[in-house]
Write a protein that holds these residues in place. Structure first.
Motif, PDB file in Angstrom:
ATOM      1  N   ARG B  37       1.238  15.656  -8.701  1.00 24.99           N
ATOM      2  CA  ARG B  37       0.445  14.762  -9.541  1.00 24.99           C
ATOM      3  C   ARG B  37      -0.083  15.568 -10.723  1.00 24.99           C
ATOM      4  NH1 ARG B  37      -3.996  11.718  -6.541  1.00 24.99           N
ATOM      5  NH2 ARG B  37      -4.896  13.795  -6.309  1.00 24.99           N
ATOM      6  N   GLN B  62      -6.166  14.036   1.062  1.00 26.69           N
ATOM      7  CA  GLN B  62      -6.266  13.013   0.034  1.00 26.69           C
ATOM      8  C   GLN B  62      -5.959  11.647   0.621  1.00 26.69           C
ATOM      9  OE1 GLN B  62      -3.152  14.288  -2.687  1.00 26.69           O
ATOM     10  NE2 GLN B  62      -2.150  15.063  -0.879  1.00 26.69           N
ATOM     11  N   ASN B  63      -5.914  10.713  -0.276  1.00 31.14           N
ATOM     12  CA  ASN B  63      -5.701   9.324   0.079  1.00 31.14           C
ATOM     13  C   ASN B  63      -4.229   8.961   0.139  1.00 31.14           C
ATOM     14  OD1 ASN B  63      -6.620   6.627   0.453  1.00 31.14           O
ATOM     15  ND2 ASN B  63      -6.116   6.209  -1.690  1.00 31.14           N
ATOM     16  N   LEU B  64      -3.348   9.944   0.080  1.00 29.94           N
ATOM     17  CA  LEU B  64      -1.925   9.675  -0.028  1.00 29.94           C
ATOM     18  C   LEU B  64      -1.180  10.219   1.185  1.00 29.94           C
ATOM     19  CD1 LEU B  64      -1.570  10.835  -3.741  1.00 29.94           C
ATOM     20  CD2 LEU B  64      -1.650   8.467  -2.937  1.00 29.94           C
ATOM     21  N   SER B  78       0.306   5.034  -0.295  1.00 28.60           N
ATOM     22  CA  SER B  78      -1.126   4.952  -0.043  1.00 28.60           C
ATOM     23  C   SER B  78      -1.429   3.565   0.523  1.00 28.60           C
ATOM     24  CB  SER B  78      -1.932   5.164  -1.317  1.00 28.60           C
ATOM     25  OG  SER B  78      -3.318   4.953  -1.077  1.00 28.60           O
ATOM     26  N   LEU B  81      -5.544   2.322  -2.755  1.00 29.41           N
ATOM     27  CA  LEU B  81      -5.690   3.192  -3.917  1.00 29.41           C
ATOM     28  C   LEU B  81      -7.137   3.333  -4.362  1.00 29.41           C
ATOM     29  CD1 LEU B  81      -2.628   2.044  -6.051  1.00 29.41           C
ATOM     30  CD2 LEU B  81      -3.022   4.348  -5.152  1.00 29.41           C
ATOM     31  N   SER B  84      -9.386   7.504  -8.594  1.00 27.01           N
ATOM     32  CA  SER B  84      -9.007   8.907  -8.784  1.00 27.01           C
ATOM     33  C   SER B  84      -7.523   9.154  -8.503  1.00 27.01           C
ATOM     34  CB  SER B  84      -9.843   9.815  -7.888  1.00 27.01           C
ATOM     35  OG  SER B  84      -9.706   9.431  -6.529  1.00 27.01           O
ATOM     36  N   ASP B  85      -6.805   8.151  -8.001  1.00 29.53           N
ATOM     37  CA  ASP B  85      -5.364   8.306  -7.771  1.00 29.53           C
ATOM     38  C   ASP B  85      -4.556   8.107  -9.047  1.00 29.53           C
ATOM     39  OD1 ASP B  85      -5.728   6.685  -4.563  1.00 29.53           O
ATOM     40  OD2 ASP B  85      -5.552   8.843  -5.008  1.00 29.53           O
ATOM     41  N   TYR B  89       2.904  10.955 -11.677  1.00 34.54           N
ATOM     42  CA  TYR B  89       3.469  11.462 -10.438  1.00 34.54           C
ATOM     43  C   TYR B  89       4.904  11.910 -10.666  1.00 34.54           C
ATOM     44  CZ  TYR B  89      -0.618   9.829  -7.982  1.00 34.54           C
ATOM     45  OH  TYR B  89      -1.920   9.660  -7.544  1.00 34.54           O
TER      46      TYR B  89
END
Lengths: 111, 111
Positions: B37, B62-64, B78, B81, B84-85, B89
């Motif tokens: 990212r 992270q959220n991913l 994800s 989302l 902050s995502d 990418y």
């Protein structure tokens, strides 16, 4: 820890002037080094790579880099820049199946 | 010759919605695959890498999440989302010398 340092975040250069973008790396037993260029909103493109052999490496678009083991440097050079060279340049070092990238240098060409 | 594809090229998603970005490589077998990212004006952050089918290494919490259901397919996902995502990418595969070859990228904006 692996590290790659690009001290210059921005480098302005007049068109047709020479340029050098600096890169220093943390020393290790085997060193593979790379330079990438990124144009706006595009992926990274490999400019050149040093794996072994001659310390002077020539790449695409007239760029070259010199591997200097004693100074742990891999600076990128071009004798005469063009407007089209405006981009972000990243130095990278290989280690443990991954690349460690520098923070990048934005090259701006002044007409 | 090898090629790498990413889609979509751009994506605008609301906060809390799911995400699926796909990357496929052609012309090579058993490549190492990578997800990065790039936040606006910043360097590259390695998110995940994979050395084989079903083998995923996460670099940062992270959220991913990532999956590799086939040899030349790498998916970034994800469930919900966050703002902050948002970012650019990039998917990449690595060659024999450790150099990486990047796809064209996906611009994700979370609103």
């Amino acid at each position: 820890a692996q590290s790659v340092t690009q001290l210059d975040s921005q480098v302005p250069v007049f068109e047709e002037a020479p340029v050098e973008l600096r890169c220093n790396y943390s020393s290790s037993v085997s060193v593979y080094l790379f330079w990438y260029v990124q144009y706006p909103n595009q992926g990274l493109q490999l400019l050149l790579k040093y794996l072994s052999g001659s310390t002077l490496v020539k790449g695409i678009n007239g760029f070259e880099a010199e591997f200097n083991k004693s100074q742990t440097s891999f600076h990128l050079r071009k004798p005469s820049v063009h407007i089209s060279d405006t981009a972000e340049y990243f130095c990278a070092k290989n280690g443990n199946e991954k690349l460690t990238f520098g923070t990048g240098t934005r090259l701006t060409i002044i007409p | 010759s090898q090629t790498i594809h990413q889609w979509p090229a751009t994506l605008v998603q609301p906060v809390g919605s799911p995400l699926s970005l796909e990357c496929t490589v052609e012309g090579t077998s058993n490549p190492n695959l990578y997800w990065y990212r790039q936040a606006a004006g910043r360097g590259l952050q390695l998110l995940f890498y994979s050395v084989g089918i079903g083998q995923i290494s996460s670099e940062v919490p992270q959220n991913l999440s990532a999956s590799r259901p086939q040899d030349r397919q790498f998916i970034l996902s994800s469930k919900k989302l966050l703002l902050s995502d948002s970012g650019f990418y990039l998917c990449a595969w690595s060659g024999q010398g450790g150099e990486q070859y990047f796809g064209p990228g996906t611009r994700l904006t979370v609103t």
